[in-house]
Every structure is written in C-alpha cells, then in structure tokens.
Design a protein around this motif. Structure first.
Motif, PDB file in Angstrom:
ATOM      1  N   LEU A 482     -33.222 -20.843   0.344  1.00  0.00           N
ATOM      2  CA  LEU A 482     -32.983 -20.557   1.751  1.00  0.00           C
ATOM      3  C   LEU A 482     -34.209 -20.861   2.604  1.00  0.00           C
ATOM      4  O   LEU A 482     -34.117 -21.509   3.654  1.00  0.00           O
ATOM      5  CB  LEU A 482     -32.592 -19.078   1.922  1.00  0.00           C
ATOM      6  N   ALA A 483     -35.372 -20.404   2.158  1.00  0.00           N
ATOM      7  CA  ALA A 483     -36.603 -20.594   2.929  1.00  0.00           C
ATOM      8  C   ALA A 483     -36.964 -22.069   3.049  1.00  0.00           C
ATOM      9  O   ALA A 483     -37.448 -22.520   4.094  1.00  0.00           O
ATOM     10  CB  ALA A 483     -37.748 -19.822   2.273  1.00  0.00           C
ATOM     11  N   THR A 484     -36.731 -22.836   1.981  1.00  0.00           N
ATOM     12  CA  THR A 484     -37.069 -24.263   1.989  1.00  0.00           C
ATOM     13  C   THR A 484     -36.100 -25.049   2.877  1.00  0.00           C
ATOM     14  O   THR A 484     -36.509 -25.946   3.617  1.00  0.00           O
ATOM     15  CB  THR A 484     -37.055 -24.825   0.553  1.00  0.00           C
ATOM     16  N   LEU A 485     -34.825 -24.714   2.813  1.00  0.00           N
ATOM     17  CA  LEU A 485     -33.828 -25.397   3.653  1.00  0.00           C
ATOM     18  C   LEU A 485     -34.001 -25.031   5.126  1.00  0.00           C
ATOM     19  O   LEU A 485     -33.753 -25.851   6.015  1.00  0.00           O
ATOM     20  CB  LEU A 485     -32.419 -25.034   3.196  1.00  0.00           C
ATOM     21  N   GLY A 486     -34.424 -23.814   5.369  1.00  0.00           N
ATOM     22  CA  GLY A 486     -34.537 -23.342   6.742  1.00  0.00           C
ATOM     23  C   GLY A 486     -33.244 -22.686   7.205  1.00  0.00           C
ATOM     24  O   GLY A 486     -32.177 -22.864   6.613  1.00  0.00           O
ATOM     25  N   LYS A 487     -33.365 -21.906   8.273  1.00  0.00           N
ATOM     26  CA  LYS A 487     -32.231 -21.098   8.734  1.00  0.00           C
ATOM     27  C   LYS A 487     -31.046 -21.957   9.167  1.00  0.00           C
ATOM     28  O   LYS A 487     -29.909 -21.730   8.740  1.00  0.00           O
ATOM     29  CB  LYS A 487     -32.667 -20.194   9.886  1.00  0.00           C
ATOM     30  N   ASP A 488     -31.285 -22.949  10.020  1.00  0.00           N
ATOM     31  CA  ASP A 488     -30.168 -23.733  10.559  1.00  0.00           C
ATOM     32  C   ASP A 488     -29.394 -24.449   9.457  1.00  0.00           C
ATOM     33  O   ASP A 488     -28.155 -24.421   9.425  1.00  0.00           O
ATOM     34  CB  ASP A 488     -30.678 -24.752  11.580  1.00  0.00           C
ATOM     35  N   GLU A 489     -30.114 -25.109   8.539  1.00  0.00           N
ATOM     36  CA  GLU A 489     -29.445 -25.849   7.469  1.00  0.00           C
ATOM     37  C   GLU A 489     -28.733 -24.904   6.509  1.00  0.00           C
ATOM     38  O   GLU A 489     -27.626 -25.197   6.043  1.00  0.00           O
ATOM     39  CB  GLU A 489     -30.461 -26.712   6.709  1.00  0.00           C
ATOM     40  N   SER A 490     -29.341 -23.762   6.226  1.00  0.00           N
ATOM     41  CA  SER A 490     -28.716 -22.794   5.317  1.00  0.00           C
ATOM     42  C   SER A 490     -27.402 -22.285   5.889  1.00  0.00           C
ATOM     43  O   SER A 490     -26.373 -22.230   5.191  1.00  0.00           O
ATOM     44  CB  SER A 490     -29.664 -21.620   5.059  1.00  0.00           C
ATOM     45  N   LEU A 491     -27.410 -21.900   7.167  1.00  0.00           N
ATOM     46  CA  LEU A 491     -26.197 -21.396   7.802  1.00  0.00           C
ATOM     47  C   LEU A 491     -25.137 -22.488   7.891  1.00  0.00           C
ATOM     48  O   LEU A 491     -23.929 -22.210   7.732  1.00  0.00           O
ATOM     49  CB  LEU A 491     -26.523 -20.848   9.190  1.00  0.00           C
ATOM     50  N   ARG A 492     -25.574 -23.714   8.126  1.00  0.00           N
ATOM     51  CA  ARG A 492     -24.627 -24.832   8.192  1.00  0.00           C
ATOM     52  C   ARG A 492     -23.945 -25.034   6.842  1.00  0.00           C
ATOM     53  O   ARG A 492     -22.746 -25.309   6.763  1.00  0.00           O
ATOM     54  CB  ARG A 492     -25.353 -26.102   8.626  1.00  0.00           C
TER      55      ARG A 492
END
Length: 502
Positions: A482-492
């Motif tokens: 999650l931290a590596t992908l980042g918030k926007d990409e994770s939620l997407r």
C-alpha cells in the motif's frame, strides 16, 4: 623451479566450458596462495578446429570471473609469445634435439596404409596401435635407410614425427591429487609429436612451452592422465626438470553419471559456459551465466566448490578468501556433481548482500525491461523484493504488480478469499483509507484497528485486499505494498477489483 608458476592453456576451438573455468580458477587460486604467477597460454596448433573469436571470448570470460593473468597474449610478459602458433621456431629447435638423440623418428605412413594395418589387426581380433612392435613393420625412419628417408624428404613426401617409446620399462609417476602409480611403457603407443603440416601436437608443444615458461605445476583435467607417461618421458628425453602434476576430476551431470555437457544444460535449463557464445558458422547462441543473470562472484564461488572444500565447510567465500584457503592437496579425487539449484542458491546469497543502490543500477541495465518508475520508487520495491529474488530480473518479475494494475485475478485466490460480504468490507476499508497517512507502520496499525472494529480476523481482511492490489495472493507485507503504490493507486486498484470480481 623455486617460484610457483602455473598456466591455463585453453584451445580456441569454441567457448570456455565450466570445467575449463574451474581449471583456470584452481590455477589462479594456487598461484596467488603461493605468491606465484598465473599465466594464460593459447594452444592454437589445432588449425582445423580453430574458431574465430574464441580466444577473445576466453579472455573476456576470465576477466568477468575476476581471473586476471599475470602474463597472456593480451597482458604480455617476458616468456612470450603466448600463442603456440607464434612459437614454431622454438619447437623446431627442440625437435631437432629429440631426433638427434633417437628419442623420436619420422613416419611416412599414409592414412591408407595405416587403415590397412588397422584392418589386419582387427581381422586377428587385435586393436592396432603404432607402438614398439608395429613401428618395426611400418614406413618410418626406424625401418628405412638414411638414404631412403632423405629421398622421401627431398620429394616432399608428407610425414609426422613420433615419439620412440622405450620398451618394457616400468615408469613410476606421481600426481598431487591422485598419489603414486606406475605404468609399463609397452602399454603406451608412439604418439605423434609433430603433424604433417609441421605444427606440433599438444603433447610436444605444451612440454616445450612449460619448460620455456618455467612452469612449476601443471593443473589440468583428468582426460590428460593417460598422457602423463609420455610427458614424463619427454621431459626425461630433453634432460629437463619436470613440473609437478595435478589432474582434476570431472564435473559430473546433475544425475551424477558422466561428464557435464552442453546437452545436459539444454536438457535441464542451465548454461555450461560463463558467457553467451555465438557460433560464427551456424549463428547459434549458447547461453552463458553472465547473460542469465548470475553475479560473477556467485558463479566463481559455485565453481570453486565443485571439487574443493574450504575449512569448516564454509560455502560463501570471496575470491581473496579462497586464495587464502586454497590447498591443491585438498582437491577431491572424486567427480563433483553439478547442481542447478545450488548454483541458483549461491546467486541468491550474493544478491542479498548487494545494497539497494547497487541493485537499482543492475536493474536499470537488465535488457527487455522498460522501467519508467522513479529511482525512489524502485529503491522501495527493491528493498521489499530482494530477499526473495534469485536474479536481479526477479525483482521486476516478482514485483511486476508494482508497475502494472492487475488485469485479471487468480481464480483459486478469488475462490479462497472472496465471498458475498467482501465488497461491503472493501468499500468500508476504502472509506477508512481516504483520510490516513500511508506510512507502512501507520498502515499496519490502521488495518489492525479496522479489522478489530469489524470483529473479523486479519486474514479475512488482508487476503481480499492483497488480491485487489496484486491480482493473486503473493508479495511482500500488505502495508508495504500500500505504501509503495501510494494512496490514489491503492484505492483505484481496490475499486477495480470490486468492479471486476463477482
């Protein structure tokens, strides 16, 4: 011979085999352990089998392995030339000495005459050999008059020069690895020393070269052990001090029987050459360890232990550490079985010692991988994946989900982790993740708290979440993903999974 001087003497007839690399390595380790010199000499007298580019390949392979010669065709030295094809005058001088002392003779037999002699022997149920018996019945300077020999020479009749093997003599020999043994000279044939094109054979040229280059120890494969008697006698005939000999056992097939070959590599999926080699005639490319992603220090460590064991059964040793420990008297007599799994284990162990920055540079150099991610993101991915990777390219392969949104989801993983309550659970989690800090430690705590608030086990939350992010149930810890992908990409990705998994 007071100073240790060893030579690795490959023929440029193709790529350097794993066994050749081991011979060169043991030469190097022994020389450096003893404060001596490591010489590379190219034995290119076999013109019929010469392969264009093979010498350059050999030198490049040795350099990749970290085995830098003190003397070679490339590095020079006071005992050159270091190619046998450039040493004809030297061989001619010593050949004359052998002929003058009646230790060798000229043989004018044609291939057809030798075939006829071979056929007659077979008819009697015997195996033909050009030896102390048959030389007295064939066309050579032993049976012909001096006048006839000179006439044939004047007429340019082709001839070879053969060693005149002594009759009924017990020859006592010694090998560093195999100990003492003896042979009756009656069992040895009169080997050709000089071919009919005037070029010396291995037997003669390497004896002369080893003497001229003051070689103290000859380390070579066991296939040359049957020739040791001839070489002993050649040194004796020339009146020279002999070097000490050490004959290395074979590197065996993975199943343990027979010599390791390229065919075995093709069958079991591993290289038998250090570098890729392109055949200049066919254009076929043979795989190499370098191009397959092996680190040179891992490769050379693996090769070193195919026939030698350091103290305390240590397995991971740097080249300087091997130099400090190497003992030629502790090289094994038995053949060493090659293991693809062990080779990969060595690479995995060495890969783990690399810094993230070193691996980033290597990853950027891997062909067929187009990485558009920033160095910062790649360093995060490397730190998460490298403990699981065997090769640098595995960091990309095993972390491909960091670069690509899952296009499909593993069916078994869906069946295991997804049920009718999962969509509501992930929608609630997405809302929770909107307003929190995406730092791994904070995410770990927040996910735990979320699961606790819903009164569910962590597995019920983490499995569908991992499936949404990765596409299957694998990868590093979910908070790290999650931290590596980042918030926007994770939620997407969570939303995408909810829309595509029924």
């Amino acid at each position: 011979m007071s100073k240790v001087r060893v030579r690795f003497a490959p023929s440029p007839t193709g790529p350097l085999h794993l066994g050749g690399v081991r011979t060169a390595l043991y030469d190097y380790l022994f020389a450096k352990n003893q404060g001596g010199d490591f010489i590379v000499r190219i034995e290119d007298t076999d013109t019929a089998r010469y392969v264009e580019g093979a010498e350059d390949y050999i030198m490049e392979a040795l350099e990749w392995c970290g085995l830098i010669p003190d003397e070679s065709p490339k590095h020079g030295g006071e005992y050159g030339p270091y190619r046998q094809s450039e040493r004809r005058d030297i061989y001619d001088k010593y050949l004359a000495q052998l002929l003058e002392t009646d230790s060798a003779y000229l043989a004018f037999d044609t291939p057809e005459e030798l075939d006829e002699a071979r056929k007659k022997a077979e008819e009697k149920g015997e195996v033909f050999a050009y030896n102390y018996i048959t030389r007295n019945q064939l066309k050579n300077s032993v049976t012909l008059s001096k006048e006839e020999v000179q006439r044939l020479i004047n007429q340019d009749v082709p001839y070879v020069v053969r060693f005149k093997m002594p009759v009924d003599r017990i020859l006592n020999m010694e090998d560093i690895i195999r100990g003492k043994f003896a042979v009756n000279t009656n069992t040895l044939d009169d080997k050709v020393l000089v071919k009919n094109d005037g070029m010396p054979t291995y037997h003669f040229a390497n004896i002369v070269d080893d003497h001229e280059m003051q070689i103290s120890h000859v380390i070579r494969g066991e296939e040359w052990l049957p020739s040791l008697g001839l070489h002993y006698l050649l040194y004796e005939a020339m009146g020279w001090e002999r070097p000490q000999f050490a004959h290395l056992s074979l590197i065996l097939k993975p199943e343990g029987k027979g010599k390791l070959s390229k065919r075995d590599g093709d069958k079991f999926g591993f290289p038998v050459f250090p570098l890729n080699f392109k055949d200049p005639v066919t254009g076929n490319v043979s795989k190499g360890y370098r191009e397959e992603g092996y680190l040179p220090e891992a490769f050379i460590n693996m090769v070193a232990l195919l026939g030698w064991s350091p103290a305390n059964d240590r397995e991971i040793l740097s080249l300087p550490e091997m130099v400090g420990e190497f003992d030629l008297y502790k090289v094994h007599k038995a053949g060493a079985r090659f293991s693809k799994e062990k080779a990969e284990w060595f690479n995995h162990e060495y890969l783990k010692t690399k810094t993230d920055e070193q691996l980033l540079a290597m990853l950027r150099d891997v062909q067929d991988i187009d990485l558009e991610a920033t160095d910062e993101k790649l360093l995060k991915i490397i730190s998460l994946i490298k403990e699981r990777a065997t090769f640098v390219k595995d960091i990309y392969e095993q972390g491909k989900f960091f670069f690509e949104t899952p296009g499909e989801y593993d069916a078994k993983a869906v069946k295991k982790s997804w049920n009718e309550s999962t969509p509501e659970l992930l929608n609630a989690l997405s809302a929770h993740l909107q307003d929190i800090d995406f730092h791994p430690e904070n995410l770990k705590e927040e996910l735990h708290n979320f699961a606790e608030s819903r009164e569910i086990g962590m597995g019920k939350l983490m499995m569908p979440l991992r499936l949404s992010l990765v596409g299957e149930l694998k990868g590093p810890e979910v908070p790290d993903i999650l931290a590596t992908l980042g918030k926007d990409e994770s939620l997407r990705r969570i939303k995408n999974a909810l829309n595509n998994i029924s």
